[in-house]
Structures are given as structure tokens and as C-alpha cells.
Design a protein around this motif. Structure first.
Motif, mmCIF file in Angstrom:
data_model
loop_
_atom_site.group_PDB
_atom_site.id
_atom_site.type_symbol
_atom_site.label_atom_id
_atom_site.label_comp_id
_atom_site.label_asym_id
_atom_site.label_seq_id
_atom_site.Cartn_x
_atom_site.Cartn_y
_atom_site.Cartn_z
ATOM 1 N N SER A 63 0.850 -1.194 0.000
ATOM 2 C CA SER A 63 0.000 0.000 0.000
ATOM 3 C C SER A 63 0.886 1.245 0.000
ATOM 4 C CB SER A 63 -0.901 -0.003 1.232
ATOM 5 O OG SER A 63 -1.654 -1.185 1.286
ATOM 6 N N GLU A 64 1.145 1.775 -1.188
ATOM 7 C CA GLU A 64 2.064 2.897 -1.346
ATOM 8 C C GLU A 64 1.405 4.239 -1.056
ATOM 9 O OE1 GLU A 64 5.379 2.780 -2.024
ATOM 10 O OE2 GLU A 64 5.201 0.612 -1.849
ATOM 11 N N PRO A 65 2.175 5.188 -0.501
ATOM 12 C CA PRO A 65 1.673 6.559 -0.318
ATOM 13 C C PRO A 65 1.371 7.193 -1.686
ATOM 14 C CG PRO A 65 3.740 6.237 0.865
ATOM 15 C CD PRO A 65 3.541 5.034 0.001
ATOM 16 N N PHE A 66 0.491 8.191 -1.690
ATOM 17 C CA PHE A 66 0.190 8.931 -2.916
ATOM 18 C C PHE A 66 -0.139 10.369 -2.555
ATOM 19 C CE2 PHE A 66 -3.792 7.084 -1.491
ATOM 20 C CZ PHE A 66 -4.729 8.095 -1.657
ATOM 21 N N ILE A 67 -0.149 11.235 -3.566
ATOM 22 C CA ILE A 67 -0.440 12.654 -3.350
ATOM 23 C C ILE A 67 -1.808 12.969 -3.919
ATOM 24 C CG2 ILE A 67 0.248 15.021 -3.912
ATOM 25 C CD1 ILE A 67 3.143 14.039 -3.965
ATOM 26 N N THR B 109 0.154 14.432 1.003
ATOM 27 C CA THR B 109 0.622 13.054 0.917
ATOM 28 C C THR B 109 -0.237 12.194 1.822
ATOM 29 O OG1 THR B 109 2.884 13.794 0.505
ATOM 30 C CG2 THR B 109 2.599 11.523 1.246
ATOM 31 N N LEU B 110 -0.893 11.196 1.251
ATOM 32 C CA LEU B 110 -1.696 10.259 2.030
ATOM 33 C C LEU B 110 -0.931 8.956 2.164
ATOM 34 C CD1 LEU B 110 -4.299 11.845 0.199
ATOM 35 C CD2 LEU B 110 -5.180 10.930 2.318
ATOM 36 N N VAL B 111 -0.899 8.423 3.372
ATOM 37 C CA VAL B 111 -0.150 7.198 3.654
ATOM 38 C C VAL B 111 -1.026 6.205 4.406
ATOM 39 C CG1 VAL B 111 2.069 8.414 3.761
ATOM 40 C CG2 VAL B 111 0.754 8.069 5.853
#
Length: 146
Positions: A42-46, A51-53
Motif C-alpha cells: 500500500s504505497e503513499p500517494f499525493i 501526501t496520504l499514507v
């Protein structure tokens, strides 16, 4: 004329072709006091500049005690004298008893809860720095929220 054509043709062969396909962006990375936080599959994304983690690996590394109320979709966390409270899908949150407007709402995607990294980290006393060239977020101990 033949020399000019030959020159243009040779330049065409030695110059890399122009491609409209952009190079893939570097993956986002999050570092805590010099150690990279691993988020697994489950990779972080913008989203909207935030930035959502995935919440669990982050809070585990930060040493935050977390509570989840599935019925209301609320997440709360506490560490020492710091605390936060947020709702899945809502940009309104609380940090240390103060209302905060989030840039991006927390999300529940494929059984994983994603939260705005800056909000959570600052709410529990960490400094947050972003390096756009490395696509890297660095968290360090020591900041008190508001």
C-alpha cells in the motif's frame, strides 16, 4: 543540397527521438529520524497537494496509540500530550483540541485506511519536510502542534 540533407539525416540518427511519454515518477518515500518507513503493498500517494499514507505502518513507527470506530468511520490517535481525531471522507479534523481543515480527506481504499501524513505527524509532535526532487517526506521529532 546533398550535404545539407546528409547532415540533417545524420542528426536525426544521433539525436534521441522525442517521446511524448513522460518518465515514470519516483515513488514517494517517507523517512523518520533517518530510517525509511516501509508501507508494503500500500504505497503513499499525493492528492490535492497532500501526501496520504497507510495509517498503520505510520502510527506504529511514530509510537501513536490508535483507535478505530468502524461504525462512524473515525480514527483517533494519541501520543503523550498530543492527540488527533479525523473522519474517513471528511476534511474536518481535530488536533490537540483545535479544529483543522485538511487538504485531502482520509480514505479507505482496498481495506487500507490512508491519512494525510503532515496532519497526523504534526499533530503528535513531529516536524515535516518535503523534498520534491526526491519525492521524499522527512519526519523528525520535536515540533509541538499549534
Amino acid at each position: 543540397m546533398k550535404k545539407m540533407s546528409a547532415l540533417l539525416l545524420s542528426l536525426l540518427f544521433i539525436t534521441p527521438p522525442f517521446s511524448s511519454v513522460q518518465a515514470e515518477e519516483k515513488p514517494l518515500s517517507v523517512w523518520l529520524n533517518g530510517e525509511q518507513i516501509q508501507f508494503g503493498q500500500s504505497e503513499p500517494f499525493i492528492e490535492n497537494g497532500a501526501t496520504l499514507v497507510p495509517i498503520h505502518p505510520l502510527l506504529e513507527k511514530l509510537g501513536v496509540e490508535v483507535s478505530w470506530d468502524e461504525a462512524t468511520g473515525t480514527v483517533s490517535g494519541a501520543k503523550e500530550a498530543h492527540s488527533f481525531f479525523l473522519h474517513i471522507g471528511n476534511t474536518s479534523a481535530m488536533a490537540n483540541d483545535q479544529a483543522v481543515k485538511l487538504e485531502a480527506a482520509p480514505k479507505f481504499i482496498q481495506q487500507v485506511t490512508y491519512v494525510p501524513l503532515r496532519f497526523v505527524a504534526e499533530a503528535v509532535g513531529y516536524q515535516v519536510a518535503w523534498d520534491p526532487s526526491l519525492r521524499q517526506v522527512t519526519l523528525t521529532s520535536g515540533q509541538v502542534w499549534l
